[in-house]
Scaffold this motif. Structure first.
Motif, PDB file in Angstrom:
ATOM      1  N   SER A  39     -10.046  -3.720  -2.375  1.00 25.83           N
ATOM      2  CA  SER A  39      -9.417  -3.412  -1.096  1.00 25.83           C
ATOM      3  C   SER A  39     -10.466  -3.276  -0.009  1.00 25.83           C
ATOM      4  CB  SER A  39      -8.646  -2.084  -1.180  1.00 25.83           C
ATOM      5  OG  SER A  39      -7.606  -2.156  -2.118  1.00 25.83           O
ATOM      6  N   CYS A  40     -10.010  -3.305   1.228  1.00 25.97           N
ATOM      7  CA  CYS A  40     -10.828  -3.084   2.418  1.00 25.97           C
ATOM      8  C   CYS A  40     -12.076  -3.967   2.414  1.00 25.97           C
ATOM      9  CB  CYS A  40     -11.187  -1.612   2.579  1.00 25.97           C
ATOM     10  SG  CYS A  40      -9.769  -0.607   3.020  1.00 25.97           S
ATOM     11  N   PHE A  41     -11.906  -5.173   2.909  1.00 22.29           N
ATOM     12  CA  PHE A  41     -12.980  -6.152   3.028  1.00 22.29           C
ATOM     13  C   PHE A  41     -13.527  -6.567   1.665  1.00 22.29           C
ATOM     14  CE2 PHE A  41     -13.351  -3.014   6.527  1.00 22.29           C
ATOM     15  CZ  PHE A  41     -12.914  -3.798   7.577  1.00 22.29           C
ATOM     16  N   GLY A  42     -12.799  -6.276   0.596  1.00 25.24           N
ATOM     17  CA  GLY A  42     -13.269  -6.590  -0.745  1.00 25.24           C
ATOM     18  C   GLY A  42     -14.315  -5.617  -1.262  1.00 25.24           C
ATOM     19  N   VAL A  43     -14.499  -4.479  -0.596  1.00 23.97           N
ATOM     20  CA  VAL A  43     -15.565  -3.541  -0.934  1.00 23.97           C
ATOM     21  C   VAL A  43     -15.165  -2.562  -2.040  1.00 23.97           C
ATOM     22  CG1 VAL A  43     -16.985  -1.633  -0.049  1.00 23.97           C
ATOM     23  CG2 VAL A  43     -16.614  -3.681   1.353  1.00 23.97           C
ATOM     24  N   PHE A  44     -14.004  -1.948  -1.907  1.00 17.32           N
ATOM     25  CA  PHE A  44     -13.639  -0.843  -2.789  1.00 17.32           C
ATOM     26  C   PHE A  44     -12.757  -1.293  -3.940  1.00 17.32           C
ATOM     27  CE2 PHE A  44     -14.161   1.068   1.476  1.00 17.32           C
ATOM     28  CZ  PHE A  44     -15.302   1.798   1.201  1.00 17.32           C
ATOM     29  N   THR A  45     -12.992  -0.697  -5.105  1.00 19.93           N
ATOM     30  CA  THR A  45     -12.143  -0.970  -6.263  1.00 19.93           C
ATOM     31  C   THR A  45     -10.955  -0.012  -6.236  1.00 19.93           C
ATOM     32  OG1 THR A  45     -13.260   0.618  -7.699  1.00 19.93           O
ATOM     33  CG2 THR A  45     -14.150  -1.644  -7.651  1.00 19.93           C
ATOM     34  N   ARG A  46     -10.010  -0.317  -7.059  1.00 21.64           N
ATOM     35  CA  ARG A  46      -8.824   0.523  -7.211  1.00 21.64           C
ATOM     36  C   ARG A  46      -9.223   1.967  -7.510  1.00 21.64           C
ATOM     37  NH1 ARG A  46      -6.002  -2.256 -11.538  1.00 21.64           N
ATOM     38  NH2 ARG A  46      -5.423  -3.663  -9.884  1.00 21.64           N
ATOM     39  N   SER A  47     -10.127   2.169  -8.444  1.00 16.69           N
ATOM     40  CA  SER A  47     -10.500   3.529  -8.836  1.00 16.69           C
ATOM     41  C   SER A  47     -11.285   4.251  -7.731  1.00 16.69           C
ATOM     42  CB  SER A  47     -11.290   3.524 -10.141  1.00 16.69           C
ATOM     43  OG  SER A  47     -12.486   2.802  -9.994  1.00 16.69           O
ATOM     44  N   ASP A  48     -11.996   3.514  -6.871  1.00 14.70           N
ATOM     45  CA  ASP A  48     -12.705   4.138  -5.755  1.00 14.70           C
ATOM     46  C   ASP A  48     -11.742   4.889  -4.838  1.00 14.70           C
ATOM     47  OD1 ASP A  48     -15.199   3.048  -6.481  1.00 14.70           O
ATOM     48  OD2 ASP A  48     -14.969   1.319  -5.145  1.00 14.70           O
ATOM     49  N   LEU A  49     -10.586   4.279  -4.561  1.00 16.41           N
ATOM     50  CA  LEU A  49      -9.668   4.794  -3.548  1.00 16.41           C
ATOM     51  C   LEU A  49      -8.524   5.626  -4.107  1.00 16.41           C
ATOM     52  CD1 LEU A  49      -9.523   1.701  -1.187  1.00 16.41           C
ATOM     53  CD2 LEU A  49     -10.987   3.724  -1.022  1.00 16.41           C
ATOM     54  N   GLU A  50      -8.320   5.637  -5.403  1.00 16.67           N
ATOM     55  CA  GLU A  50      -7.196   6.374  -5.982  1.00 16.67           C
ATOM     56  C   GLU A  50      -7.131   7.847  -5.571  1.00 16.67           C
ATOM     57  OE1 GLU A  50      -7.323   5.452 -10.153  1.00 16.67           O
ATOM     58  OE2 GLU A  50      -5.912   3.796  -9.887  1.00 16.67           O
ATOM     59  N   PRO A  51      -8.256   8.573  -5.434  1.00 15.04           N
ATOM     60  CA  PRO A  51      -8.142   9.978  -5.030  1.00 15.04           C
ATOM     61  C   PRO A  51      -7.479  10.181  -3.662  1.00 15.04           C
ATOM     62  CG  PRO A  51     -10.348   9.529  -5.852  1.00 15.04           C
ATOM     63  CD  PRO A  51      -9.640   8.206  -5.746  1.00 15.04           C
ATOM     64  N   LEU A  52      -7.466   9.162  -2.826  1.00 17.96           N
ATOM     65  CA  LEU A  52      -6.906   9.280  -1.484  1.00 17.96           C
ATOM     66  C   LEU A  52      -5.461   8.795  -1.378  1.00 17.96           C
ATOM     67  CD1 LEU A  52     -10.040   7.920   0.394  1.00 17.96           C
ATOM     68  CD2 LEU A  52      -9.390  10.320   0.072  1.00 17.96           C
ATOM     69  N   MET A  53      -4.914   8.233  -2.429  1.00 19.67           N
ATOM     70  CA  MET A  53      -3.617   7.574  -2.341  1.00 19.67           C
ATOM     71  C   MET A  53      -2.414   8.513  -2.366  1.00 19.67           C
ATOM     72  SD  MET A  53      -4.037   4.398  -1.772  1.00 19.67           S
ATOM     73  CE  MET A  53      -5.380   4.911  -0.739  1.00 19.67           C
ATOM     74  N   GLY A  54      -2.375   9.465  -3.268  1.00 25.24           N
ATOM     75  CA  GLY A  54      -1.205  10.334  -3.359  1.00 25.24           C
ATOM     76  C   GLY A  54      -0.018   9.631  -3.982  1.00 25.24           C
ATOM     77  N   ASP A  55       1.153  10.261  -3.852  1.00 27.68           N
ATOM     78  CA  ASP A  55       2.391   9.741  -4.434  1.00 27.68           C
ATOM     79  C   ASP A  55       3.074   8.800  -3.454  1.00 27.68           C
ATOM     80  OD1 ASP A  55       1.914  11.462  -6.552  1.00 27.68           O
ATOM     81  OD2 ASP A  55       3.123  13.060  -5.681  1.00 27.68           O
TER      82      ASP A  55
END
Length: 180
Positions: A39-55
């Motif tokens: 995600s985001c310009f191809g920089v971040f992996t799924r696990s990088d951003l999961e703490p910010l996602m919520g339900d």
């Protein structure tokens, strides 16, 4: 008497089942749908951003494919929303050498980032500005990153954004050919 015990047992069983179903619906909140692998310009992996996602039910990402900036294409923004609520916002901006970026972060009580002379991290995000001096092209580069920290422990917020920004900066230097 037998009818009363049977009826009472049926009512108790029904209440137990209803309570169990109610408990399941309360316990089982809709988890955020699976993010793309990158995600985001191809920089971040799924696990990088999961703490910010919520339900939530649906994830929507809006982002250019890369950070390859030019004198004509000077910036980009990535947003990731869950059920219409923004969870991650990252931006990149390029400007001519000698111009500077100004941040108004005093209310955020930012700390310096250990890997960037002009970088700050706060509980809800991070920002970095660097000068890219290359043999063919020189420019100023600004990266900003923020996210929804509702589900992140206060003690984990700045370390989370420090790690994300380090990854973001490394990718931006490579993709923009900073210093090349």
């Amino acid at each position: 008497m037998r009818f009363t015990r049977t009826a009472a047992a049926a009512v108790a069983l029904g209440l137990t089942a209803a309570a169990a179903l109610t408990g399941c619906s309360e316990e089982k909140k809709a988890a955020a749908p699976q993010l793309p692998e990158r995600s985001c310009f191809g920089v971040f992996t799924r696990s990088d951003l999961e703490p910010l996602m919520g339900d939530g039910e649906t994830v929507k990402e809006s982002s250019p494919a890369s950070l390859k900036l030019t004198p004509v294409f000077k910036g980009g923004t990535c947003t990731i929303a869950v059920d219409g609520e923004n969870r991650v916002l990252s931006s990149v901006k390029r400007q001519p050498l000698g111009q500077h970026f100004f941040w108004h972060l005093d209310d955020e009580k930012p700390d310096p980032l250990p890997f960037a002379d002009n970088g700050r991290v706060w509980d809800g995000g991070a920002a970095v500005a660097i000068t890219c001096q290359g043999s063919k092209d020189s420019f100023e580069l600004e990266l900003r990153l923020s996210g929804s920290v509702d589900r992140v422990k206060p003690a984990d917020r700045r370390p989370l954004f420090t790690g994300l920004m380090k990854k973001y900066l490394d990718a931006a230097k490579e993709q923009t050919r900073c210093g090349v």
